[in-house]
Design a protein around this motif. Structure first.
Motif, PDB file in Angstrom:
ATOM      1  N   ASP A  77     -28.021  -7.678  56.044  1.00 39.24           N
ATOM      2  CA  ASP A  77     -27.619  -7.728  57.281  1.00 39.24           C
ATOM      3  C   ASP A  77     -27.445  -9.134  57.707  1.00 39.24           C
ATOM      4  OD1 ASP A  77     -30.112  -7.736  57.781  1.00 39.24           O
ATOM      5  OD2 ASP A  77     -29.959  -6.396  59.720  1.00 39.24           O
ATOM      6  N   SER A  78     -28.293 -10.099  57.129  1.00 36.19           N
ATOM      7  CA  SER A  78     -28.520 -11.164  57.512  1.00 36.19           C
ATOM      8  C   SER A  78     -28.033 -12.528  56.460  1.00 36.19           C
ATOM      9  CB  SER A  78     -29.777 -11.639  57.960  1.00 36.19           C
ATOM     10  OG  SER A  78     -30.920 -11.583  56.815  1.00 36.19           O
ATOM     11  N   GLY A  79     -28.180 -12.067  55.371  1.00 29.45           N
ATOM     12  CA  GLY A  79     -27.758 -13.043  54.181  1.00 29.45           C
ATOM     13  C   GLY A  79     -28.918 -13.773  53.686  1.00 29.45           C
ATOM     14  N   GLN A  80     -30.149 -13.433  54.351  1.00 31.82           N
ATOM     15  CA  GLN A  80     -31.398 -13.968  53.895  1.00 31.82           C
ATOM     16  C   GLN A  80     -31.951 -13.140  52.695  1.00 31.82           C
ATOM     17  OE1 GLN A  80     -33.289 -12.943  57.765  1.00 31.82           O
ATOM     18  NE2 GLN A  80     -33.741 -15.396  57.623  1.00 31.82           N
ATOM     19  N   THR A  81     -33.286 -13.659  52.060  1.00 36.64           N
ATOM     20  CA  THR A  81     -33.787 -13.334  51.072  1.00 36.64           C
ATOM     21  C   THR A  81     -35.342 -12.613  51.212  1.00 36.64           C
ATOM     22  OG1 THR A  81     -32.762 -14.686  49.603  1.00 36.64           O
ATOM     23  CG2 THR A  81     -34.528 -13.451  48.738  1.00 36.64           C
ATOM     24  N   PHE A  82     -35.669 -11.494  50.824  1.00 33.15           N
ATOM     25  CA  PHE A  82     -36.952 -10.865  51.078  1.00 33.15           C
ATOM     26  C   PHE A  82     -37.532 -11.226  49.632  1.00 33.15           C
ATOM     27  CE2 PHE A  82     -39.744  -7.228  50.270  1.00 33.15           C
ATOM     28  CZ  PHE A  82     -40.682  -7.582  51.389  1.00 33.15           C
ATOM     29  N   VAL A  83     -38.733 -11.912  49.694  1.00 36.05           N
ATOM     30  CA  VAL A  83     -39.590 -12.201  48.525  1.00 36.05           C
ATOM     31  C   VAL A  83     -40.763 -11.573  48.831  1.00 36.05           C
ATOM     32  CG1 VAL A  83     -40.344 -13.961  47.035  1.00 36.05           C
ATOM     33  CG2 VAL A  83     -38.211 -14.516  48.334  1.00 36.05           C
ATOM     34  N   GLU A  84     -41.344 -10.903  47.621  1.00 39.86           N
ATOM     35  CA  GLU A  84     -42.545 -10.178  47.493  1.00 39.86           C
ATOM     36  C   GLU A  84     -43.079 -10.617  46.422  1.00 39.86           C
ATOM     37  OE1 GLU A  84     -42.718  -6.154  47.934  1.00 39.86           O
ATOM     38  OE2 GLU A  84     -41.006  -5.872  46.558  1.00 39.86           O
ATOM     39  N   TRP A  85     -44.498 -10.855  46.164  1.00 35.66           N
ATOM     40  CA  TRP A  85     -45.391 -11.075  45.085  1.00 35.66           C
ATOM     41  C   TRP A  85     -46.674 -10.170  45.060  1.00 35.66           C
ATOM     42  CZ3 TRP A  85     -47.132 -17.049  44.410  1.00 35.66           C
ATOM     43  CH2 TRP A  85     -47.490 -17.129  43.046  1.00 35.66           C
ATOM     44  N   TYR A  86     -46.852  -9.406  44.133  1.00 34.66           N
ATOM     45  CA  TYR A  86     -47.887  -8.500  44.088  1.00 34.66           C
ATOM     46  C   TYR A  86     -48.434  -8.409  42.753  1.00 34.66           C
ATOM     47  CZ  TYR A  86     -44.227  -5.284  42.727  1.00 34.66           C
ATOM     48  OH  TYR A  86     -43.126  -4.904  42.179  1.00 34.66           O
ATOM     49  N   ALA A  87     -49.752  -7.862  42.576  1.00 41.22           N
ATOM     50  CA  ALA A  87     -50.431  -7.979  41.247  1.00 41.22           C
ATOM     51  C   ALA A  87     -51.484  -6.761  41.168  1.00 41.22           C
ATOM     52  CB  ALA A  87     -51.108  -9.273  41.025  1.00 41.22           C
ATOM     53  N   SER A  88     -51.867  -6.363  40.212  1.00 41.51           N
ATOM     54  CA  SER A  88     -52.875  -5.499  39.596  1.00 41.51           C
ATOM     55  C   SER A  88     -53.874  -6.106  38.654  1.00 41.51           C
ATOM     56  CB  SER A  88     -52.272  -4.053  39.210  1.00 41.51           C
ATOM     57  OG  SER A  88     -51.717  -4.305  38.040  1.00 41.51           O
ATOM     58  N   PHE A  89     -55.071  -5.611  38.727  1.00 43.72           N
ATOM     59  CA  PHE A  89     -56.211  -6.291  37.692  1.00 43.72           C
ATOM     60  C   PHE A  89     -57.281  -5.391  37.653  1.00 43.72           C
ATOM     61  CE2 PHE A  89     -56.783  -8.062  42.065  1.00 43.72           C
ATOM     62  CZ  PHE A  89     -58.049  -8.047  41.983  1.00 43.72           C
TER      63      PHE A  89
END
Length: 140
Positions: free
Chosen positions: A99-111
């Motif tokens: 709806d906005s032309g933006q970007t949702f960025v996520e960064w996640y991990a497991s260890f």
């Protein structure tokens, strides 16, 4: 316990953000504290490629596991790290905010670690959050 996680919204097209984020050898261009990031072994964007990262936190070696341009995700594993952890796998994803032309960025991990809460805080506060802030400013 949930692993380290951070996300942000970037005021740029998802294709543009992904084109930059998918470059496995450019971490020194946007992650604070990284002085060098070099491809050691393999083709730069092929799964299996290994990068060596040097910075304030020490030396890390990471292997690209997957690179999916359709889903705009990449997954990597840490092979060597100064942090007391094992079996580290992380994913970065850049999704369009339609709806906005933006970007949702996520960064996640497991260890796995003897003190997972401590390591999760180090990764979230020292790597993921400042990295995404830097990425947002780059496109802001």
């Amino acid at each position: 316990m949930r692993g380290p996680y951070a996300s942000t919204v970037i005021s740029a097209d998802a294709g543009e953000v992904w084109a930059f984020l998918r470059e496995f050898g450019n971490l020194h261009e946007w992650l604070p504290g990284v002085s060098t990031c070099e491809i050691e072994d393999g083709a730069p964007l092929a799964p299996g490629v290994v990068r060596r990262i040097d910075g304030a936190g020490g030396m890390f070696r990471e292997r690209l596991l997957t690179l999916d341009d359709e889903e705009r995700t990449l997954t990597y594993a840490i092979l060597e790290s100064p942090l007391p952890m094992r079996d580290y796998h992380a994913t970065c994803r850049a999704a369009p905010v339609t709806d906005s032309g933006q970007t949702f960025v996520e960064w996640y991990a497991s260890f796995t670690a003897d003190d997972p809460e401590k390591i999760a805080k180090i990764l979230t506060r020292g790597v993921f959050v400042p990295g995404l802030e830097s990425l947002r400013k780059r496109f802001g």
